[in-house]
Write a protein that holds these residues in place. Structure first.
Motif, PDB file in Angstrom:
ATOM      1  N   ILE A  78     -33.547 -23.580 -81.228  1.00  0.00           N
ATOM      2  CA  ILE A  78     -34.404 -22.913 -80.244  1.00  0.00           C
ATOM      3  C   ILE A  78     -35.007 -21.666 -80.878  1.00  0.00           C
ATOM      4  O   ILE A  78     -34.379 -21.016 -81.722  1.00  0.00           O
ATOM      5  CB  ILE A  78     -33.610 -22.551 -78.960  1.00  0.00           C
ATOM      6  CG1 ILE A  78     -34.531 -22.045 -77.870  1.00  0.00           C
ATOM      7  CG2 ILE A  78     -32.516 -21.569 -79.256  1.00  0.00           C
ATOM      8  CD1 ILE A  78     -33.855 -21.904 -76.515  1.00  0.00           C
ATOM      9  N   GLU A  81     -38.082 -16.538 -78.969  1.00  0.00           N
ATOM     10  CA  GLU A  81     -38.990 -16.256 -77.856  1.00  0.00           C
ATOM     11  C   GLU A  81     -38.696 -17.139 -76.643  1.00  0.00           C
ATOM     12  O   GLU A  81     -38.922 -16.733 -75.508  1.00  0.00           O
ATOM     13  CB  GLU A  81     -40.448 -16.465 -78.288  1.00  0.00           C
ATOM     14  CG  GLU A  81     -40.901 -15.540 -79.413  1.00  0.00           C
ATOM     15  CD  GLU A  81     -40.417 -15.989 -80.796  1.00  0.00           C
ATOM     16  OE1 GLU A  81     -40.183 -17.195 -80.990  1.00  0.00           O
ATOM     17  OE2 GLU A  81     -40.272 -15.124 -81.664  1.00  0.00           O
ATOM     18  N   ALA A  82     -38.199 -18.354 -76.860  1.00  0.00           N
ATOM     19  CA  ALA A  82     -37.920 -19.288 -75.761  1.00  0.00           C
ATOM     20  C   ALA A  82     -36.544 -19.060 -75.140  1.00  0.00           C
ATOM     21  O   ALA A  82     -36.268 -19.558 -74.053  1.00  0.00           O
ATOM     22  CB  ALA A  82     -38.028 -20.723 -76.263  1.00  0.00           C
ATOM     23  N   GLY A  85     -36.476 -16.991 -71.540  1.00  0.00           N
ATOM     24  CA  GLY A  85     -36.974 -17.762 -70.401  1.00  0.00           C
ATOM     25  C   GLY A  85     -36.017 -18.860 -69.971  1.00  0.00           C
ATOM     26  O   GLY A  85     -35.777 -19.079 -68.779  1.00  0.00           O
ATOM     27  N   ARG A  86     -35.451 -19.538 -70.934  1.00  0.00           N
ATOM     28  CA  ARG A  86     -34.514 -20.617 -70.631  1.00  0.00           C
ATOM     29  C   ARG A  86     -33.251 -20.075 -69.971  1.00  0.00           C
ATOM     30  O   ARG A  86     -32.727 -20.657 -69.026  1.00  0.00           O
ATOM     31  CB  ARG A  86     -34.184 -21.369 -71.921  1.00  0.00           C
ATOM     32  CG  ARG A  86     -33.489 -22.668 -71.711  1.00  0.00           C
ATOM     33  CD  ARG A  86     -33.505 -23.456 -72.993  1.00  0.00           C
ATOM     34  NE  ARG A  86     -32.736 -24.680 -72.867  1.00  0.00           N
ATOM     35  CZ  ARG A  86     -32.563 -25.539 -73.843  1.00  0.00           C
ATOM     36  NH1 ARG A  86     -33.116 -25.330 -75.017  1.00  0.00           N
ATOM     37  NH2 ARG A  86     -31.846 -26.614 -73.662  1.00  0.00           N
TER      38      ARG A  86
END
Length: 136
Positions: A78, A81-82, A85-86
């Motif tokens: 992953i 940056e993601a 949000g996750r």
């Protein structure tokens, strides 16, 4: 003189208490052996040793940082940056969700701090850092 008449003839009896002891022993044995069968499916990293290592009972989310600095969500790669949000989507439904951060001991300290900061900004309240039991 009949000696046989004075003897008490007893028939074999089924002893229940020793059988219950054996059943409880087997129950405890199988319960303890299943604890050692639990396998945490994560990316392999070389954890640093620590004197106090504690393992959570509930199933936490695992975020791993490999020795090359790559970030993993359980076993899935992953981007940094993601990650926030996750995690925010999961924390919204489960506010007390625990997260375990597993970082290879050769990873730069700054990279670990950046990931920890992202976890805190996502709303993680229960954060644990994984380590190996120190050899004595």
């Amino acid at each position: 003189m009949k000696l046989r008449a004075y003897r008490v003839e007893s028939s074999p009896k089924l002893m229940v208490i020793p059988m219950i002891d054996i059943i409880f022993f087997l129950l405890v044995f199988f319960m303890m052996s299943t604890l050692h069968m639990v396998y945490q499916k994560t990316m392999p990293v070389n954890l640093p040793p620590a004197a106090t290592v504690h393992q959570e009972v509930a199933k936490p989310l695992t975020i791993s940082i490999s020795n090359s600095g790559t970030l993993y969500w359980e076993q899935e790669e992953i981007a940094l940056e993601a990650l926030r949000g996750r995690l925010q989507r999961i924390i919204a439904s489960q506010p007390q969700q625990a997260v375990v951060l597993r970082a290879d001991q050769s990873v730069e300290h700054g990279k670990v701090i950046v990931v920890m900061d992202e976890l805190k900004l996502a709303g993680v309240q229960k954060l644990a850092i994984a380590a190996q039991q120190k050899q004595r």
